[in-house]
Design a protein around this motif. Structure first.
Motif, PDB file in Angstrom:
ATOM      1  N   THR A   1      16.963 -24.361   6.055  1.00  0.00           N
ATOM      2  CA  THR A   1      15.623 -24.801   5.670  1.00  0.00           C
ATOM      3  C   THR A   1      14.584 -23.704   5.849  1.00  0.00           C
ATOM      4  N   ALA A   2      14.913 -22.673   6.615  1.00  0.00           N
ATOM      5  CA  ALA A   2      13.959 -21.581   6.847  1.00  0.00           C
ATOM      6  C   ALA A   2      13.789 -20.693   5.622  1.00  0.00           C
ATOM      7  N   LYS A   3      14.637 -20.847   4.609  1.00  0.00           N
ATOM      8  CA  LYS A   3      14.500 -20.018   3.407  1.00  0.00           C
ATOM      9  C   LYS A   3      13.113 -20.174   2.791  1.00  0.00           C
ATOM     10  N   SER A   4      12.572 -21.379   2.857  1.00  0.00           N
ATOM     11  CA  SER A   4      11.253 -21.621   2.269  1.00  0.00           C
ATOM     12  C   SER A   4      10.137 -20.931   3.041  1.00  0.00           C
ATOM     13  N   ASP A   5      10.428 -20.433   4.250  1.00  0.00           N
ATOM     14  CA  ASP A   5       9.422 -19.754   5.061  1.00  0.00           C
ATOM     15  C   ASP A   5       9.491 -18.232   4.913  1.00  0.00           C
ATOM     16  N   VAL A   6      10.440 -17.742   4.133  1.00  0.00           N
ATOM     17  CA  VAL A   6      10.570 -16.297   3.909  1.00  0.00           C
ATOM     18  C   VAL A   6       9.668 -15.893   2.756  1.00  0.00           C
ATOM     19  N   TYR A   7       8.825 -14.883   2.975  1.00  0.00           N
ATOM     20  CA  TYR A   7       8.060 -14.314   1.869  1.00  0.00           C
ATOM     21  C   TYR A   7       8.872 -13.151   1.307  1.00  0.00           C
ATOM     22  N   TRP A   8       9.278 -13.277   0.049  1.00  0.00           N
ATOM     23  CA  TRP A   8      10.146 -12.273  -0.566  1.00  0.00           C
ATOM     24  C   TRP A   8       9.305 -11.179  -1.215  1.00  0.00           C
ATOM     25  N   LEU A   9       9.501  -9.962  -0.760  1.00  0.00           N
ATOM     26  CA  LEU A   9       8.792  -8.829  -1.340  1.00  0.00           C
ATOM     27  C   LEU A   9       9.230  -8.608  -2.782  1.00  0.00           C
ATOM     28  N   TRP A  10       8.284  -8.191  -3.605  1.00  0.00           N
ATOM     29  CA  TRP A  10       8.538  -7.812  -4.993  1.00  0.00           C
ATOM     30  C   TRP A  10       9.158  -8.943  -5.819  1.00  0.00           C
ATOM     31  N   GLY A  11       8.863 -10.184  -5.432  1.00  0.00           N
ATOM     32  CA  GLY A  11       9.212 -11.309  -6.294  1.00  0.00           C
ATOM     33  C   GLY A  11      10.592 -11.890  -6.119  1.00  0.00           C
ATOM     34  N   GLY A  12      11.270 -11.606  -5.005  1.00  0.00           N
ATOM     35  CA  GLY A  12      12.552 -12.259  -4.748  1.00  0.00           C
ATOM     36  C   GLY A  12      13.754 -11.420  -5.083  1.00  0.00           C
ATOM     37  N   LEU A  13      14.701 -11.992  -5.823  1.00  0.00           N
ATOM     38  CA  LEU A  13      15.961 -11.318  -6.109  1.00  0.00           C
ATOM     39  C   LEU A  13      15.732 -10.085  -6.973  1.00  0.00           C
ATOM     40  N   GLN A  14      16.283  -8.958  -6.532  1.00  0.00           N
ATOM     41  CA  GLN A  14      16.227  -7.710  -7.291  1.00  0.00           C
ATOM     42  C   GLN A  14      17.630  -7.419  -7.843  1.00  0.00           C
ATOM     43  N   THR A  15      17.682  -6.910  -9.047  1.00  0.00           N
ATOM     44  CA  THR A  15      18.977  -6.724  -9.716  1.00  0.00           C
ATOM     45  C   THR A  15      19.249  -5.268 -10.060  1.00  0.00           C
TER      46      THR A  15
ATOM     47  N   GLU B   1       0.806  -1.221   0.000  1.00  0.00           N
ATOM     48  CA  GLU B   1       0.000   0.000   0.000  1.00  0.00           C
ATOM     49  C   GLU B   1       0.841   1.274   0.000  1.00  0.00           C
ATOM     50  N   GLN B   2       2.129   1.167   0.281  1.00  0.00           N
ATOM     51  CA  GLN B   2       2.985   2.347   0.325  1.00  0.00           C
ATOM     52  C   GLN B   2       3.307   2.808  -1.100  1.00  0.00           C
ATOM     53  N   PRO B   3       3.157   4.110  -1.395  1.00  0.00           N
ATOM     54  CA  PRO B   3       3.439   4.598  -2.753  1.00  0.00           C
ATOM     55  C   PRO B   3       4.902   4.344  -3.129  1.00  0.00           C
ATOM     56  N   GLU B   4       5.121   3.751  -4.299  1.00  0.00           N
ATOM     57  CA  GLU B   4       6.461   3.508  -4.826  1.00  0.00           C
ATOM     58  C   GLU B   4       7.381   2.849  -3.792  1.00  0.00           C
ATOM     59  N   ALA B   5       6.829   1.879  -3.068  1.00  0.00           N
ATOM     60  CA  ALA B   5       7.577   1.280  -1.954  1.00  0.00           C
ATOM     61  C   ALA B   5       8.884   0.644  -2.413  1.00  0.00           C
ATOM     62  N   ARG B   6       8.837  -0.068  -3.534  1.00  0.00           N
ATOM     63  CA  ARG B   6      10.043  -0.748  -3.989  1.00  0.00           C
ATOM     64  C   ARG B   6      11.138   0.247  -4.346  1.00  0.00           C
ATOM     65  N   GLU B   7      10.787   1.315  -5.056  1.00  0.00           N
ATOM     66  CA  GLU B   7      11.780   2.322  -5.421  1.00  0.00           C
ATOM     67  C   GLU B   7      12.385   2.972  -4.188  1.00  0.00           C
ATOM     68  N   ARG B   8      11.544   3.308  -3.246  1.00  0.00           N
ATOM     69  CA  ARG B   8      12.013   3.962  -2.026  1.00  0.00           C
ATOM     70  C   ARG B   8      12.893   3.039  -1.199  1.00  0.00           C
ATOM     71  N   PHE B   9      12.554   1.752  -1.204  1.00  0.00           N
ATOM     72  CA  PHE B   9      13.319   0.776  -0.424  1.00  0.00           C
ATOM     73  C   PHE B   9      14.731   0.637  -0.980  1.00  0.00           C
ATOM     74  N   ARG B  10      14.830   0.491  -2.313  1.00  0.00           N
ATOM     75  CA  ARG B  10      16.165   0.282  -2.884  1.00  0.00           C
ATOM     76  C   ARG B  10      17.036   1.520  -2.739  1.00  0.00           C
ATOM     77  N   TRP B  11      16.433   2.693  -2.808  1.00  0.00           N
ATOM     78  CA  TRP B  11      17.229   3.911  -2.624  1.00  0.00           C
ATOM     79  C   TRP B  11      17.630   4.114  -1.169  1.00  0.00           C
ATOM     80  N   ALA B  12      16.815   3.641  -0.230  1.00  0.00           N
ATOM     81  CA  ALA B  12      17.214   3.702   1.181  1.00  0.00           C
ATOM     82  C   ALA B  12      18.437   2.821   1.418  1.00  0.00           C
TER      83      ALA B  12
END
Length: 398
Positions: free
Chosen positions: A229-243, A74-85
């Motif tokens: 084994t806990a990797k499978s329990d992580v919910y990855w925001l924005w689809g996982g690996l970001q490049t 729900e946060q506006p442009e959350a992904r962009e703001r996150f990577r710049w932080a």
């Protein structure tokens, strides 16, 4: 109660002023002297095979994590703001203007430890996240913590984040969730996920070589890492690996080009901030150059001014340095270049062209200009670039 409006000056004001003068300290200061650094010889980050993740993952949101995931969505442009932080957190520690550093590997051990705190602080400010009751954050009125590691999967979890009967008063009052973040400036990769911390999802080990009983794998601070084994329990925001971690331009430049920039000087003179910035815009053309790069190359208080002054130094070579004001954004759009915003610049080599030249171009005072290409870039006697107006628009072809 009497309110004191001001403290009295010492009796010998002149002497006190001399003693407090920053100029005296600057005479012998080493903090603001120009420095160069060797390229890193080891990678910033480790990605264990067990923690490798892909891009474009499709995951079902666990019910207990849904409020946090929905909040970020729900946060506006959350992904962009996150990577710049993330980018800004590392740049703050590099402090290129004062240190000349341009890679994570140049940081001291203490500074590397602080990076996680810087990430948490900047994300807190960026998203205006409130304090939690038991943890640092409250999102959707629920406690959650933020953990950063330069190594994927290397997050260290304290006792207060999860339930454990053996921890007594040091244990948590619930199995709390955590936002786990990671970035690798060498590869421009990053990731952010959410996971519920439980005793079973953290690492265990054998008690001793002779005793196969499992015990909790604490470090010296009584923290534990997530199990593989806990990797499978992580919910990855924005689809996982970001490049697309915002690019660290100096880190990713050709080493020879970087050396030419950082050692640039006039014949018989020492390297100067102006000459280094001139060389930067010679070497790096047709791509955005950010403020952090300019500060690191200049290593002066007025480095942005030196970037603007580079325009007059480079015009005879046919190079323009575009900023965010005047006709510059219009020129960038006409030439189909990225358009700089405040704190950004982009340089390009221009050549005069005819009105029927098929290249993207603009017109100024009856002359068309386009970006140089091929042999035009090798001309030993280039045409001087135009002096772009600040007070009027350029003419664009119909």
């Amino acid at each position: 109660m009497t309110i004191q409006e001001g403290l009295p000056f010492p009796q010998d004001v002149a002497q006190a002023g001399m003693q407090e003068s920053r100029a005296l300290a600057a005479m012998h200061s080493r903090r603001n002297s120009f420095r160069t650094w060797d390229p890193p010889c080891e990678p910033m980050s480790k990605v264990p095979r067990e923690w490798r993740i892909q891009s474009g993952l499709t995951q079902q949101v666990p019910d207990d994590l849904a409020p946090f995931v929905e909040w970020f969505n729900e946060q506006p442009e959350a992904r962009e703001r996150f990577r710049w932080a993330l980018r800004d957190s590392l740049d703050e520690l590099l402090d290129g203007q004062r240190t000349g550093r341009w890679a994570y590997q140049h940081l001291t051990k203490t500074e590397k430890t602080y990076l996680g705190t810087a990430v948490e602080v900047n994300l807190t400010k960026e998203f205006a996240i409130a304090n939690g009751a038991d943890l640092d954050w409250s999102i959707a009125d629920l406690d959650i913590d933020c953990k950063f590691s330069k190594d994927l999967g290397g997050w260290e979890i304290p006792m207060e984040m999860y339930l454990c009967g053996d921890h007594g008063e040091r244990g948590g009052r619930a199995n709390h969730a955590a936002v786990v973040t990671w970035m690798n400036d060498d590869t421009s990769q990053w990731a952010a996920g959410i996971v519920r911390i439980t005793d079973g999802r953290l690492r265990w080990k054998k008690a001793t070589a002779a005793n196969s009983d499992r015990v909790r794998a604490y470090n010296r601070d009584n923290k534990r890492k997530l199990s593989d084994t806990a990797k499978s329990d992580v919910y990855w925001l924005w689809g996982g690996l970001q490049t697309d971690l915002p690019t660290n331009l100096l880190r990713h430049l050709d080493p020879e080009a970087r050396e030419r920039i950082l050692s640039a000087s006039l014949p018989g003179r020492r390297s100067s901030g102006q000459q280094r910035l001139n060389q930067l815009f010679r070497e790096v053309r047709d791509r955005i150059v950010g403020r952090q790069t300019v500060l690191t190359v200049g290593q002066q208080d007025d480095s942005p001014k030196r970037a603007r002054d580079a325009r007059k130094h480079l015009r005879p070579d046919g190079i323009v340095v575009l900023g965010h004001q005047g006709s510059h954004p219009q020129v960038a759009r006409a030439l189909e270049l990225p358009v700089p915003i405040k704190g950004e610049w982009i340089s390009t080599h221009l050549v005069p062209v005819s009105s029927d030249d098929a290249r993207p171009k603009f017109s100024l005072d009856g002359q068309f200009w386009a970006r140089a290409r091929g042999n035009e870039l090798l001309n030993p006697e280039p045409n001087p670039a135009p002096d772009l107006p600040d007070d009027r628009a350029i003419d664009e072809p119909c």
